[in-house]
Enzyme design. Structure first.
Site, PDB file in Angstrom:
ATOM      1  N   SER A   1      66.669  46.867   7.798  1.00  0.00           N
ATOM      2  CA  SER A   1      66.132  45.307   7.436  1.00  0.00           C
ATOM      3  C   SER A   1      67.384  44.438   7.695  1.00  0.00           C
ATOM      4  O   SER A   1      67.868  44.249   8.643  1.00  0.00           O
ATOM      5  CB  SER A   1      65.225  45.350   6.348  1.00  0.00           C
TER       6      SER A   1
ATOM      7  N   LYS B   1      49.944  24.926   2.048  1.00  0.00           N
ATOM      8  CA  LYS B   1      50.955  24.884   1.089  1.00  0.00           C
ATOM      9  C   LYS B   1      51.002  26.124   0.252  1.00  0.00           C
ATOM     10  O   LYS B   1      52.022  26.585  -0.027  1.00  0.00           O
ATOM     11  CB  LYS B   1      50.666  23.590   0.235  1.00  0.00           C
TER      12      LYS B   1
END
Length: 343
Positions: free
Chosen positions: A171, A223
């Protein structure tokens, strides 16, 4: 029974005394450092050639008798003298700067890495080499993005960068590794995991069951997309997945930019491969341990290990010791849960 009661009382007093001493020491250190500018860390440099030479000489001293050892030193002295006679000014050996990065989920080692790179770039030239011994299973995107940007500074300066992986570069770890002009891996190191994952629990139904309301107020439609306590919506899930897909696409483009030889859609599936298989996928260039590679380079180059050490206050050292103990317990617990993967 009376003995155990007395022993418990003694133990409680001892623990209390130790805690009191630590508090006094921490307070004293705080008073001393109050109003004083915090001292910066320092760059530690050691020559690895001396380390390898010391290993060899120690073995020679153990295995050879006095006559053999004396003859060996005599031959070495003659060879060194002959070399000096052949060339009044021997050509300077190339330099190899060795760095270490042991990555956690926050890529905390970036703080030291950035200073080490800043230091070596003041002297390093395209004739030199930087070797990074990298170990990381990845973590936060922005943290490993910054760590990768630090390594990109080496490439931009035209200094060859070699990345050695002995255990894992997955990763975010592979995001860093792919910047190397050459990637060297141990045969059973774990590599890849070019993907993005995000997971979080949601206890909203549990809260509702106990008549507990949880309000989430936002300014801006997205948000907050998914929450732990609030009720998640399908629209929020879709937006969250969209963000993951965008991040994955950026990750793939980043890897492709530094390793165009990869069939990126084939390897960017989130899978991991052991070193032998990773070589076939062209995720790495060579199978070899970092020890083997550096020992070979030491024969013809000067190797310098760089480590930037932060100076910690007493309070920080006490806190780090406590935090380290907790981390070791959690790591041990996690390892036991996951080790059956390798049985």
């Amino acid at each position: 029974m009376e003995f155990f009661v007395e022993y418990a009382g003694f133990l409680a007093k001892t623990v209390t005394l130790v805690i009191a001493i630590l508090v006094v020491m921490a307070s004293f250190a705080a008073l001393r450092s109050k109003g004083r500018r915090r001292s910066a860390g320092q760059l530690q440099v050691s020559k690895l050639n001396d380390f390898y030479k010391g290993l060899r000489e120690r073995l020679e001293q153990t295995l050879l008798d006095k006559d053999q050892l004396k003859a060996l030193r005599k031959r070495e002295g003659k060879a060194e003298k002959a070399g000096k006679k052949q060339k009044d000014k021997p050509a300077a050996k190339p330099r190899v700067f060795v760095l270490d990065f042991d990555g956690d989920i926050k890529a905390s080692a970036t703080e030291s890495l950035r200073h080490e790179i800043t230091a070596l770039l003041t002297l390093a030239t395209p004739k030199d080499e930087v070797v990074l011994r990298l170990e990381s299973g990845g973590g936060m995107v922005h943290s490993y993005g910054l760590a990768s940007s630090q390594l990109a500074r080496i490439r931009q300066a035209g200094v060859p960068l070699t990345v050695c992986i002995d255990k894992v570069a997955a990763s975010g770890g592979y995001m860093m590794a792919c910047i190397g002009e050459k990637i060297i891996s141990a045969p059973f190191a774990v590599l890849g995991s070019i993907g993005v994952v995000a997971q979080l629990p949601n206890v909203n139904r549990l809260l509702k069951k106990h008549d507990i309301d949880f309000e989430v107020l936002t300014a801006g439609e997205y948000k907050r997309t998914l929450t732990v306590f609030g009720e998640n919506t399908e629209k929020g899930r879709e937006k969250f997945q969209e963000d993951l897909d965008i991040t994955h696409a950026l990750f793939k483009n980043f890897v492709s930019n530094y390793r165009p030889q990869l069939a990126i859609d084939e390897v960017a599936t989130g899978e991991v491969w052991l070193g032998v298989a990773a070589l076939e996928k062209r995720l790495v260039d060579e199978l070899k341990t970092s020890d083997e590679y550096l020992a070979e380079r030491a024969k013809g180059a000067e190797l310098y290990h760089l480590h930037y050490a932060e100076r910690k206050s007493l309070q920080e050292r006490i806190g780090m010791a406590a935090s380290g103990s907790v981390d070791r317990v959690l790591l041990s617990w996690w390892s036991r849960l996951t080790q059956q993967r390798f049985w």
